[in-house]
Design a protein around this motif. Structure first.
Motif, PDB file in Angstrom:
ATOM      1  N   MET A  32       0.848  -1.163   0.000  1.00  0.00           N
ATOM      2  CA  MET A  32       0.000   0.000   0.000  1.00  0.00           C
ATOM      3  C   MET A  32       0.900   1.234   0.000  1.00  0.00           C
ATOM      4  O   MET A  32       1.905   1.283   0.703  1.00  0.00           O
ATOM      5  CB  MET A  32      -0.892  -0.004   1.231  1.00  0.00           C
ATOM      6  CG  MET A  32      -1.896   1.078   1.195  1.00  0.00           C
ATOM      7  SD  MET A  32      -3.167   1.064   2.487  1.00  0.00           S
ATOM      8  CE  MET A  32      -3.071  -0.494   3.256  1.00  0.00           C
ATOM      9  N   ILE A  33       0.516   2.213  -0.834  1.00  0.00           N
ATOM     10  CA  ILE A  33       1.296   3.441  -0.978  1.00  0.00           C
ATOM     11  C   ILE A  33       0.357   4.629  -0.756  1.00  0.00           C
ATOM     12  O   ILE A  33      -0.697   4.713  -1.383  1.00  0.00           O
ATOM     13  CB  ILE A  33       1.901   3.548  -2.390  1.00  0.00           C
ATOM     14  CG1 ILE A  33       2.786   2.342  -2.700  1.00  0.00           C
ATOM     15  CG2 ILE A  33       2.676   4.845  -2.547  1.00  0.00           C
ATOM     16  CD1 ILE A  33       3.125   2.207  -4.167  1.00  0.00           C
ATOM     17  N   ASP A  34       0.725   5.533   0.140  1.00  0.00           N
ATOM     18  CA  ASP A  34      -0.018   6.776   0.323  1.00  0.00           C
ATOM     19  C   ASP A  34       0.683   7.857  -0.474  1.00  0.00           C
ATOM     20  O   ASP A  34       1.905   7.987  -0.410  1.00  0.00           O
ATOM     21  CB  ASP A  34      -0.076   7.175   1.799  1.00  0.00           C
ATOM     22  CG  ASP A  34      -0.942   6.232   2.605  1.00  0.00           C
ATOM     23  OD1 ASP A  34      -2.050   5.917   2.134  1.00  0.00           O
ATOM     24  OD2 ASP A  34      -0.523   5.810   3.697  1.00  0.00           O
ATOM     25  N   ALA A  35      -0.096   8.626  -1.261  1.00  0.00           N
ATOM     26  CA  ALA A  35       0.511   9.647  -2.119  1.00  0.00           C
ATOM     27  C   ALA A  35      -0.402  10.850  -2.248  1.00  0.00           C
ATOM     28  O   ALA A  35      -1.621  10.728  -2.168  1.00  0.00           O
ATOM     29  CB  ALA A  35       0.773   9.063  -3.498  1.00  0.00           C
ATOM     30  N   ASN A  36       0.207  12.002  -2.443  1.00  0.00           N
ATOM     31  CA  ASN A  36      -0.511  13.216  -2.803  1.00  0.00           C
ATOM     32  C   ASN A  36      -0.248  13.454  -4.278  1.00  0.00           C
ATOM     33  O   ASN A  36       0.910  13.463  -4.709  1.00  0.00           O
ATOM     34  CB  ASN A  36      -0.036  14.422  -1.987  1.00  0.00           C
ATOM     35  CG  ASN A  36      -0.468  14.316  -0.546  1.00  0.00           C
ATOM     36  OD1 ASN A  36      -1.603  13.963  -0.265  1.00  0.00           O
ATOM     37  ND2 ASN A  36       0.437  14.603   0.359  1.00  0.00           N
ATOM     38  N   SER A  90      -5.290  13.326  -1.820  1.00  0.00           N
ATOM     39  CA  SER A  90      -4.549  12.231  -1.202  1.00  0.00           C
ATOM     40  C   SER A  90      -5.132  10.927  -1.709  1.00  0.00           C
ATOM     41  O   SER A  90      -6.355  10.767  -1.750  1.00  0.00           O
ATOM     42  CB  SER A  90      -4.672  12.292   0.313  1.00  0.00           C
ATOM     43  OG  SER A  90      -4.099  13.475   0.791  1.00  0.00           O
ATOM     44  N   TYR A  91      -4.263  10.027  -2.076  1.00  0.00           N
ATOM     45  CA  TYR A  91      -4.692   8.750  -2.619  1.00  0.00           C
ATOM     46  C   TYR A  91      -3.934   7.621  -1.944  1.00  0.00           C
ATOM     47  O   TYR A  91      -2.795   7.797  -1.520  1.00  0.00           O
ATOM     48  CB  TYR A  91      -4.435   8.685  -4.132  1.00  0.00           C
ATOM     49  CG  TYR A  91      -5.258   9.679  -4.882  1.00  0.00           C
ATOM     50  CD1 TYR A  91      -6.523   9.362  -5.327  1.00  0.00           C
ATOM     51  CD2 TYR A  91      -4.778  10.961  -5.116  1.00  0.00           C
ATOM     52  CE1 TYR A  91      -7.302  10.286  -5.995  1.00  0.00           C
ATOM     53  CE2 TYR A  91      -5.543  11.893  -5.783  1.00  0.00           C
ATOM     54  CZ  TYR A  91      -6.804  11.555  -6.225  1.00  0.00           C
ATOM     55  OH  TYR A  91      -7.561  12.472  -6.877  1.00  0.00           O
ATOM     56  N   ARG A  92      -4.568   6.489  -1.875  1.00  0.00           N
ATOM     57  CA  ARG A  92      -3.923   5.276  -1.369  1.00  0.00           C
ATOM     58  C   ARG A  92      -3.924   4.277  -2.515  1.00  0.00           C
ATOM     59  O   ARG A  92      -4.973   3.904  -3.023  1.00  0.00           O
ATOM     60  CB  ARG A  92      -4.682   4.731  -0.174  1.00  0.00           C
ATOM     61  CG  ARG A  92      -4.062   3.475   0.384  1.00  0.00           C
ATOM     62  CD  ARG A  92      -4.597   3.157   1.744  1.00  0.00           C
ATOM     63  NE  ARG A  92      -3.967   4.099   2.680  1.00  0.00           N
ATOM     64  CZ  ARG A  92      -4.446   4.365   3.875  1.00  0.00           C
ATOM     65  NH1 ARG A  92      -5.541   3.809   4.296  1.00  0.00           N
ATOM     66  NH2 ARG A  92      -3.824   5.215   4.669  1.00  0.00           N
ATOM     67  N   LEU A  93      -2.743   3.908  -2.949  1.00  0.00           N
ATOM     68  CA  LEU A  93      -2.598   2.940  -4.029  1.00  0.00           C
ATOM     69  C   LEU A  93      -2.364   1.560  -3.423  1.00  0.00           C
ATOM     70  O   LEU A  93      -1.501   1.397  -2.574  1.00  0.00           O
ATOM     71  CB  LEU A  93      -1.411   3.300  -4.920  1.00  0.00           C
ATOM     72  CG  LEU A  93      -1.358   4.727  -5.460  1.00  0.00           C
ATOM     73  CD1 LEU A  93      -0.089   4.943  -6.268  1.00  0.00           C
ATOM     74  CD2 LEU A  93      -2.579   5.027  -6.269  1.00  0.00           C
ATOM     75  N   VAL A  94      -3.141   0.609  -3.860  1.00  0.00           N
ATOM     76  CA  VAL A  94      -2.978  -0.766  -3.398  1.00  0.00           C
ATOM     77  C   VAL A  94      -2.517  -1.582  -4.596  1.00  0.00           C
ATOM     78  O   VAL A  94      -3.094  -1.500  -5.673  1.00  0.00           O
ATOM     79  CB  VAL A  94      -4.310  -1.327  -2.843  1.00  0.00           C
ATOM     80  CG1 VAL A  94      -4.147  -2.756  -2.398  1.00  0.00           C
ATOM     81  CG2 VAL A  94      -4.808  -0.450  -1.689  1.00  0.00           C
ATOM     82  N   THR A  95      -1.463  -2.346  -4.400  1.00  0.00           N
ATOM     83  CA  THR A  95      -0.883  -3.107  -5.498  1.00  0.00           C
ATOM     84  C   THR A  95      -0.421  -4.478  -5.029  1.00  0.00           C
ATOM     85  O   THR A  95      -0.162  -4.676  -3.835  1.00  0.00           O
ATOM     86  CB  THR A  95       0.296  -2.342  -6.128  1.00  0.00           C
ATOM     87  OG1 THR A  95       0.825  -3.108  -7.207  1.00  0.00           O
ATOM     88  CG2 THR A  95       1.392  -2.061  -5.124  1.00  0.00           C
ATOM     89  N   THR A  96      -0.314  -5.385  -5.959  1.00  0.00           N
ATOM     90  CA  THR A  96       0.251  -6.703  -5.664  1.00  0.00           C
ATOM     91  C   THR A  96       1.730  -6.747  -6.027  1.00  0.00           C
ATOM     92  O   THR A  96       2.369  -7.772  -5.855  1.00  0.00           O
ATOM     93  CB  THR A  96      -0.496  -7.805  -6.447  1.00  0.00           C
ATOM     94  OG1 THR A  96      -0.413  -7.514  -7.844  1.00  0.00           O
ATOM     95  CG2 THR A  96      -1.948  -7.889  -6.010  1.00  0.00           C
TER      96      THR A  96
END
Length: 59
Positions: free
Chosen positions: A1-5, A19-25
Motif C-alpha cells: 500500500m502506498i499513500d501519495a498526494n 490524497s490517494y492510497r494505491l494498493v498493489t500486488t
C-alpha cells in the motif's frame, strides 16, 4: 500500500490536489519503487481525463 498526494492540472488550468492510497500486488520495492508507481498512476488519470474531455466535447 502506498499513500501519495497527487496534483493534476486540467486543460482549463484548474488544479486539483488529493490524497490517494494505491494498493498493489507488486511487492518487490526494488523492482517497483513507490515513486514510479505513483507516477504511472498519475499518467493513467491524465489519459483517462483526456479521453473523457474529448468524448464530452464531441457530443
Amino acid at each position: 500500500m502506498i499513500d501519495a498526494n497527487i496534483t493534476v492540472t486540467g486543460a482549463d488550468g484548474t488544479v486539483f490536489t488529493g490524497s490517494y492510497r494505491l494498493v498493489t500486488t507488486l511487492t518487490d520495492a526494488s523492482r517497483y519503487p513507490a515513486a514510479a508507481l505513483v507516477g504511472l498512476y498519475h499518467q493513467r488519470w491524465e489519459h483517462t481525463n483526456l479521453r473523457t474531455t474529448r468524448s464530452s466535447t464531441r457530443s
